[in-house]
Motif scaffolding. Structure first.
Motif, PDB file in Angstrom:
ATOM      1  N   ALA A  23       0.840  -1.199   0.000  1.00 25.59           N
ATOM      2  CA  ALA A  23       0.000   0.000   0.000  1.00 25.59           C
ATOM      3  C   ALA A  23       0.876   1.250   0.000  1.00 25.59           C
ATOM      4  O   ALA A  23       1.907   1.289   0.673  1.00 25.59           O
ATOM      5  CB  ALA A  23      -0.915  -0.003   1.223  1.00 25.59           C
ATOM      6  N   ASP A  24       0.451   2.252  -0.754  1.00 24.01           N
ATOM      7  CA  ASP A  24       1.183   3.517  -0.778  1.00 24.01           C
ATOM      8  C   ASP A  24       0.242   4.672  -0.463  1.00 24.01           C
ATOM      9  O   ASP A  24      -0.972   4.508  -0.486  1.00 24.01           O
ATOM     10  CB  ASP A  24       1.868   3.723  -2.140  1.00 24.01           C
ATOM     11  N   THR A  25       0.850   5.808  -0.142  1.00 25.47           N
ATOM     12  CA  THR A  25       0.075   7.014   0.123  1.00 25.47           C
ATOM     13  C   THR A  25       0.234   8.002  -1.033  1.00 25.47           C
ATOM     14  O   THR A  25       0.263   9.209  -0.838  1.00 25.47           O
ATOM     15  CB  THR A  25       0.508   7.674   1.452  1.00 25.47           C
ATOM     16  N   GLY A  26       0.342   7.454  -2.246  1.00 22.64           N
ATOM     17  CA  GLY A  26       0.516   8.281  -3.442  1.00 22.64           C
ATOM     18  C   GLY A  26      -0.790   8.867  -3.931  1.00 22.64           C
ATOM     19  O   GLY A  26      -1.780   8.927  -3.199  1.00 22.64           O
ATOM     20  N   GLY A  27      -0.796   9.254  -5.181  1.00 24.18           N
ATOM     21  CA  GLY A  27      -1.941   9.954  -5.759  1.00 24.18           C
ATOM     22  C   GLY A  27      -3.096   9.071  -6.170  1.00 24.18           C
ATOM     23  O   GLY A  27      -4.137   9.574  -6.580  1.00 24.18           O
ATOM     24  N   GLY A  28      -2.939   7.743  -6.079  1.00 25.30           N
ATOM     25  CA  GLY A  28      -4.009   6.845  -6.499  1.00 25.30           C
ATOM     26  C   GLY A  28      -4.064   6.711  -8.010  1.00 25.30           C
ATOM     27  O   GLY A  28      -3.357   7.402  -8.737  1.00 25.30           O
ATOM     28  N   ILE A  29      -4.905   5.812  -8.465  1.00 25.35           N
ATOM     29  CA  ILE A  29      -5.050   5.546  -9.900  1.00 25.35           C
ATOM     30  C   ILE A  29      -6.447   5.985 -10.323  1.00 25.35           C
ATOM     31  O   ILE A  29      -7.436   5.467  -9.800  1.00 25.35           O
ATOM     32  CB  ILE A  29      -4.843   4.044 -10.197  1.00 25.35           C
TER      33      ILE A  29
ATOM     34  N   LEU B  71      -7.649   2.440 -14.287  1.00 27.03           N
ATOM     35  CA  LEU B  71      -7.721   1.170 -13.541  1.00 27.03           C
ATOM     36  C   LEU B  71      -7.921  -0.037 -14.437  1.00 27.03           C
ATOM     37  O   LEU B  71      -7.307  -1.081 -14.216  1.00 27.03           O
ATOM     38  CB  LEU B  71      -8.853   1.216 -12.505  1.00 27.03           C
ATOM     39  N   ASN B  72      -8.773   0.079 -15.443  1.00 27.28           N
ATOM     40  CA  ASN B  72      -9.071  -1.057 -16.312  1.00 27.28           C
ATOM     41  C   ASN B  72      -7.924  -1.408 -17.251  1.00 27.28           C
ATOM     42  O   ASN B  72      -7.928  -2.475 -17.851  1.00 27.28           O
ATOM     43  CB  ASN B  72     -10.332  -0.780 -17.143  1.00 27.28           C
ATOM     44  N   ARG B  73      -6.942  -0.534 -17.378  1.00 21.01           N
ATOM     45  CA  ARG B  73      -5.871  -0.751 -18.354  1.00 21.01           C
ATOM     46  C   ARG B  73      -4.520  -1.090 -17.738  1.00 21.01           C
ATOM     47  O   ARG B  73      -3.612  -1.465 -18.467  1.00 21.01           O
ATOM     48  CB  ARG B  73      -5.699   0.511 -19.205  1.00 21.01           C
ATOM     49  N   ILE B  74      -4.372  -0.974 -16.429  1.00 17.96           N
ATOM     50  CA  ILE B  74      -3.022  -1.037 -15.857  1.00 17.96           C
ATOM     51  C   ILE B  74      -2.310  -2.377 -16.028  1.00 17.96           C
ATOM     52  O   ILE B  74      -1.096  -2.420 -15.982  1.00 17.96           O
ATOM     53  CB  ILE B  74      -2.991  -0.610 -14.369  1.00 17.96           C
ATOM     54  N   PHE B  75      -3.048  -3.456 -16.258  1.00 12.13           N
ATOM     55  CA  PHE B  75      -2.398  -4.748 -16.470  1.00 12.13           C
ATOM     56  C   PHE B  75      -2.151  -5.042 -17.951  1.00 12.13           C
ATOM     57  O   PHE B  75      -1.597  -6.071 -18.298  1.00 12.13           O
ATOM     58  CB  PHE B  75      -3.223  -5.886 -15.846  1.00 12.13           C
ATOM     59  N   GLU B  76      -2.556  -4.130 -18.832  1.00 12.77           N
ATOM     60  CA  GLU B  76      -2.344  -4.331 -20.267  1.00 12.77           C
ATOM     61  C   GLU B  76      -0.849  -4.267 -20.581  1.00 12.77           C
ATOM     62  O   GLU B  76      -0.125  -3.430 -20.034  1.00 12.77           O
ATOM     63  CB  GLU B  76      -3.036  -3.236 -21.084  1.00 12.77           C
ATOM     64  N   PRO B  77      -0.386  -5.148 -21.485  1.00 13.07           N
ATOM     65  CA  PRO B  77       1.030  -5.092 -21.886  1.00 13.07           C
ATOM     66  C   PRO B  77       1.382  -3.718 -22.451  1.00 13.07           C
ATOM     67  O   PRO B  77       0.640  -3.165 -23.263  1.00 13.07           O
ATOM     68  CB  PRO B  77       1.135  -6.163 -22.973  1.00 13.07           C
TER      69      PRO B  77
ATOM     70  N   GLU C  92      -5.802  -8.377  -6.000  1.00 15.85           N
ATOM     71  CA  GLU C  92      -6.877  -7.436  -5.712  1.00 15.85           C
ATOM     72  C   GLU C  92      -6.269  -6.047  -5.696  1.00 15.85           C
ATOM     73  O   GLU C  92      -5.129  -5.862  -5.274  1.00 15.85           O
ATOM     74  CB  GLU C  92      -7.516  -7.748  -4.353  1.00 15.85           C
ATOM     75  N   LEU C  93      -7.032  -5.081  -6.150  1.00 18.22           N
ATOM     76  CA  LEU C  93      -6.546  -3.715  -6.257  1.00 18.22           C
ATOM     77  C   LEU C  93      -7.596  -2.770  -5.714  1.00 18.22           C
ATOM     78  O   LEU C  93      -8.770  -2.865  -6.056  1.00 18.22           O
ATOM     79  CB  LEU C  93      -6.262  -3.405  -7.735  1.00 18.22           C
ATOM     80  N   GLU C  94      -7.150  -1.871  -4.854  1.00 19.45           N
ATOM     81  CA  GLU C  94      -8.032  -0.819  -4.347  1.00 19.45           C
ATOM     82  C   GLU C  94      -7.267   0.486  -4.456  1.00 19.45           C
ATOM     83  O   GLU C  94      -6.125   0.576  -4.028  1.00 19.45           O
ATOM     84  CB  GLU C  94      -8.387  -1.103  -2.882  1.00 19.45           C
ATOM     85  N   SER C  95      -7.885   1.473  -5.081  1.00 14.58           N
ATOM     86  CA  SER C  95      -7.205   2.750  -5.255  1.00 14.58           C
ATOM     87  C   SER C  95      -8.184   3.899  -5.058  1.00 14.58           C
ATOM     88  O   SER C  95      -9.336   3.825  -5.487  1.00 14.58           O
ATOM     89  CB  SER C  95      -6.589   2.826  -6.655  1.00 14.58           C
ATOM     90  N   HIS C  96      -7.692   4.924  -4.388  1.00 17.16           N
ATOM     91  CA  HIS C  96      -8.479   6.133  -4.157  1.00 17.16           C
ATOM     92  C   HIS C  96      -7.623   7.329  -4.577  1.00 17.16           C
ATOM     93  O   HIS C  96      -6.521   7.511  -4.048  1.00 17.16           O
ATOM     94  CB  HIS C  96      -8.869   6.261  -2.679  1.00 17.16           C
ATOM     95  N   VAL C  97      -8.142   8.110  -5.513  1.00 18.89           N
ATOM     96  CA  VAL C  97      -7.404   9.279  -5.991  1.00 18.89           C
ATOM     97  C   VAL C  97      -7.093  10.192  -4.806  1.00 18.89           C
ATOM     98  O   VAL C  97      -7.935  10.420  -3.950  1.00 18.89           O
ATOM     99  CB  VAL C  97      -8.198  10.009  -7.098  1.00 18.89           C
ATOM    100  N   ARG C  98      -5.863  10.657  -4.744  1.00 22.56           N
ATOM    101  CA  ARG C  98      -5.305  11.527  -3.703  1.00 22.56           C
ATOM    102  C   ARG C  98      -5.113  10.834  -2.348  1.00 22.56           C
ATOM    103  O   ARG C  98      -4.724  11.469  -1.388  1.00 22.56           O
ATOM    104  CB  ARG C  98      -6.128  12.817  -3.541  1.00 22.56           C
ATOM    105  N   ARG C  99      -5.402   9.520  -2.260  1.00 24.32           N
ATOM    106  CA  ARG C  99      -5.205   8.829  -0.980  1.00 24.32           C
ATOM    107  C   ARG C  99      -4.255   7.641  -1.085  1.00 24.32           C
ATOM    108  O   ARG C  99      -3.655   7.241  -0.098  1.00 24.32           O
ATOM    109  CB  ARG C  99      -6.545   8.349  -0.414  1.00 24.32           C
TER     110      ARG C  99
END
Length: 174
Positions: A98-104, A109-115, A143-150
């Motif tokens: 887990a990171d405290t970055g800007g989120g995705i 989100l739907n594309r991040i695993f695309e080559p 599993e992926l959970e992302s919150h923009v700015r969190r």
């Protein structure tokens, strides 16, 4: 480029060893600590106290964790906190990064695993593809959970290959 692509998608044979996921996480952080210190990243670990050893390829799982930790560190522009946690459920063991970055953002989100999909200026778009390949080769899931700015949390679930069997006791006969 073609060779790199094939190496990224071709499942390498697993070299399974019965190990604790906590051990793999510890070794990964040992390896990456100098880079994380350079970036000013605060690292928190929350290892499960009781962790069943399971049959995994520790080298490949470490590679998956390296990719996730590097992505997390790059997502945090000014320091930030990286948390690695492990746990165990009924069907397997897990590790989360887990990171405290800007989120995705949702549209990515739907594309991040695309080559070769990347949002980084110098990215290759292979990191998460490799993580996904390694996890699938182990029969696991991401599993992926992302919150923009969190921030963002990736959780890798790996099955307990060697299930503990509960044996019924036979009645004693004299």
């Amino acid at each position: 480029i073609v060779t790199q692509f094939l190496q990224a998608i071709r499942p390498a044979p697993l070299q399974l060893k019965v190990v604790s996921l906590n051990e793999v996480v510890h070794k990964t952080l040992e390896l990456l600590q100098p880079e994380l210190d350079n970036r000013g990243v605060t690292v928190k670990t929350k290892p499960a106290r009781q962790m069943s050893a399971t049959a995994i390829d520790p080298t490949q799982i470490q590679q998956a964790l390296v990719n996730l930790v590097n992505n997390a560190a790059q997502a945090m522009t000014k320091g930030g906190t990286l948390t690695l946690q492990t746990g165990e459920g009924m069907d397997g063991v897990w590790v989360s990064v887990a990171d405290t970055g800007g989120g995705i953002p949702q549209e990515q989100l739907n594309r991040i695993f695309e080559p070769f999909y990347t949002t980084k200026k110098k990215g290759t778009g292979r990191g998460l593809m490799i993580v996904q390949r390694i996890v699938r080769a182990h029969g696991g899931r991401i599993e992926l959970e992302s919150h923009v700015r969190r921030g963002t949390t990736f959780r890798i679930w790996l099955p307990l290959h060697e299930r503990r069997q509960r044996l019924l006791e036979a009645p004693l006969h004299d």
